[in-house]
Design a protein around this motif. Structure first.
Motif, PDB file in Angstrom:
ATOM      1  N   ALA A  74     -26.039 -10.364   4.894  1.00 23.15           N
ATOM      2  CA  ALA A  74     -25.212 -11.271   4.106  1.00 23.15           C
ATOM      3  C   ALA A  74     -24.687 -10.629   2.832  1.00 23.15           C
ATOM      4  CB  ALA A  74     -26.011 -12.516   3.754  1.00 23.15           C
ATOM      5  N   ALA A  75     -23.574 -11.180   2.401  1.00 20.05           N
ATOM      6  CA  ALA A  75     -23.000 -10.866   1.094  1.00 20.05           C
ATOM      7  C   ALA A  75     -22.795 -12.205   0.392  1.00 20.05           C
ATOM      8  CB  ALA A  75     -21.674 -10.137   1.255  1.00 20.05           C
ATOM      9  N   ILE A  76     -22.479 -12.156  -0.862  1.00 20.65           N
ATOM     10  CA  ILE A  76     -22.228 -13.377  -1.633  1.00 20.65           C
ATOM     11  C   ILE A  76     -20.763 -13.397  -2.035  1.00 20.65           C
ATOM     12  CG2 ILE A  76     -22.696 -14.555  -3.806  1.00 20.65           C
ATOM     13  CD1 ILE A  76     -25.562 -13.473  -3.582  1.00 20.65           C
ATOM     14  N   LYS A  77     -20.150 -14.533  -1.819  1.00 20.17           N
ATOM     15  CA  LYS A  77     -18.765 -14.730  -2.254  1.00 20.17           C
ATOM     16  C   LYS A  77     -18.793 -15.771  -3.369  1.00 20.17           C
ATOM     17  CE  LYS A  77     -14.230 -16.247  -0.701  1.00 20.17           C
ATOM     18  NZ  LYS A  77     -13.458 -16.791   0.415  1.00 20.17           N
ATOM     19  N   LYS A  78     -18.356 -15.370  -4.549  1.00 22.40           N
ATOM     20  CA  LYS A  78     -18.308 -16.289  -5.686  1.00 22.40           C
ATOM     21  C   LYS A  78     -16.876 -16.720  -5.919  1.00 22.40           C
ATOM     22  CE  LYS A  78     -22.355 -14.584  -8.123  1.00 22.40           C
ATOM     23  NZ  LYS A  78     -22.871 -14.038  -9.382  1.00 22.40           N
ATOM     24  N   ASP A  79     -16.709 -18.000  -6.187  1.00 20.29           N
ATOM     25  CA  ASP A  79     -15.397 -18.558  -6.479  1.00 20.29           C
ATOM     26  C   ASP A  79     -15.583 -19.564  -7.608  1.00 20.29           C
ATOM     27  OD1 ASP A  79     -12.758 -19.336  -6.437  1.00 20.29           O
ATOM     28  OD2 ASP A  79     -12.955 -20.573  -4.642  1.00 20.29           O
ATOM     29  N   GLY A  80     -15.399 -19.108  -8.823  1.00 22.88           N
ATOM     30  CA  GLY A  80     -15.659 -19.966  -9.968  1.00 22.88           C
ATOM     31  C   GLY A  80     -17.144 -20.272 -10.057  1.00 22.88           C
ATOM     32  N   LYS A  81     -17.499 -21.545 -10.027  1.00 21.83           N
ATOM     33  CA  LYS A  81     -18.898 -21.950 -10.073  1.00 21.83           C
ATOM     34  C   LYS A  81     -19.521 -21.995  -8.685  1.00 21.83           C
ATOM     35  CE  LYS A  81     -18.433 -24.708 -14.249  1.00 21.83           C
ATOM     36  NZ  LYS A  81     -18.593 -26.025 -14.855  1.00 21.83           N
ATOM     37  N   SER A  82     -18.723 -21.815  -7.662  1.00 16.60           N
ATOM     38  CA  SER A  82     -19.177 -21.895  -6.277  1.00 16.60           C
ATOM     39  C   SER A  82     -19.727 -20.551  -5.807  1.00 16.60           C
ATOM     40  CB  SER A  82     -17.999 -22.318  -5.393  1.00 16.60           C
ATOM     41  OG  SER A  82     -18.385 -22.390  -4.061  1.00 16.60           O
ATOM     42  N   LEU A  83     -20.687 -20.617  -4.910  1.00 13.73           N
ATOM     43  CA  LEU A  83     -21.281 -19.422  -4.320  1.00 13.73           C
ATOM     44  C   LEU A  83     -21.502 -19.701  -2.847  1.00 13.73           C
ATOM     45  CD1 LEU A  83     -24.130 -17.293  -5.705  1.00 13.73           C
ATOM     46  CD2 LEU A  83     -24.378 -18.272  -3.446  1.00 13.73           C
ATOM     47  N   ARG A  84     -21.241 -18.710  -2.014  1.00 12.46           N
ATOM     48  CA  ARG A  84     -21.403 -18.904  -0.569  1.00 12.46           C
ATOM     49  C   ARG A  84     -21.894 -17.609   0.071  1.00 12.46           C
ATOM     50  NH1 ARG A  84     -19.599 -22.765   3.112  1.00 12.46           N
ATOM     51  NH2 ARG A  84     -19.071 -21.930   5.127  1.00 12.46           N
TER      52      ARG A  84
END
Length: 120
Positions: A74-84
């Motif tokens: 897995a990797a982490i994708k951050k978008d503003g306050k969101s994390l996935r």
């Protein structure tokens, strides 16, 4: 579907897009509680919550090899306050992800459900 006698299963959370028909059938046949879990907003919240709990050492795992490999994939994708959590490698073998993260996603969803149901 065989249930383990080692666990007290309260409900089954599932990806409604992928498993709606199967889970509707299982709900009828087994009389168990199934709840759709959104892979959009709910997943973004649950992934961030799991990530933060791990960083704060509120949650750990036993080192299970399957979960470990899915975390490593897995990797982490951050978008503003969101994390996935996302797959690092998008390649497929016979239509199946070569490096899956399903166990990590299941851990994220189950952790969120335990928190929601106040089981944690």
């Amino acid at each position: 579907m065989e249930e383990s006698t080692n666990w007290n299963v309260v409900e089954y959370a599932y990806d409604e897009y992928q498993l709606h028909e199967l889970c509707a059938d299982l709900r009828k046949r087994l009389g168990r509680r199934f709840r759709p879990f959104s892979q959009a907003q709910e997943r973004a919240v649950s992934d961030k919550q799991l990530y933060e709990m791990i960083l704060q050492k509120q949650l750990a795992h036993t080192g299970h090899a399957g979960l470990r490999s899915h975390v490593d994939n897995a990797a982490i994708k951050k978008d503003g306050k969101s994390l996935r959590f996302i797959k690092q490698d998008q390649s497929k073998v016979s239509g199946i992800s070569a490096k899956p993260i399903d166990a990590l996603v299941a851990a994220s969803m189950s952790n969120a459900e335990c928190q929601r149901l106040n089981l944690g």
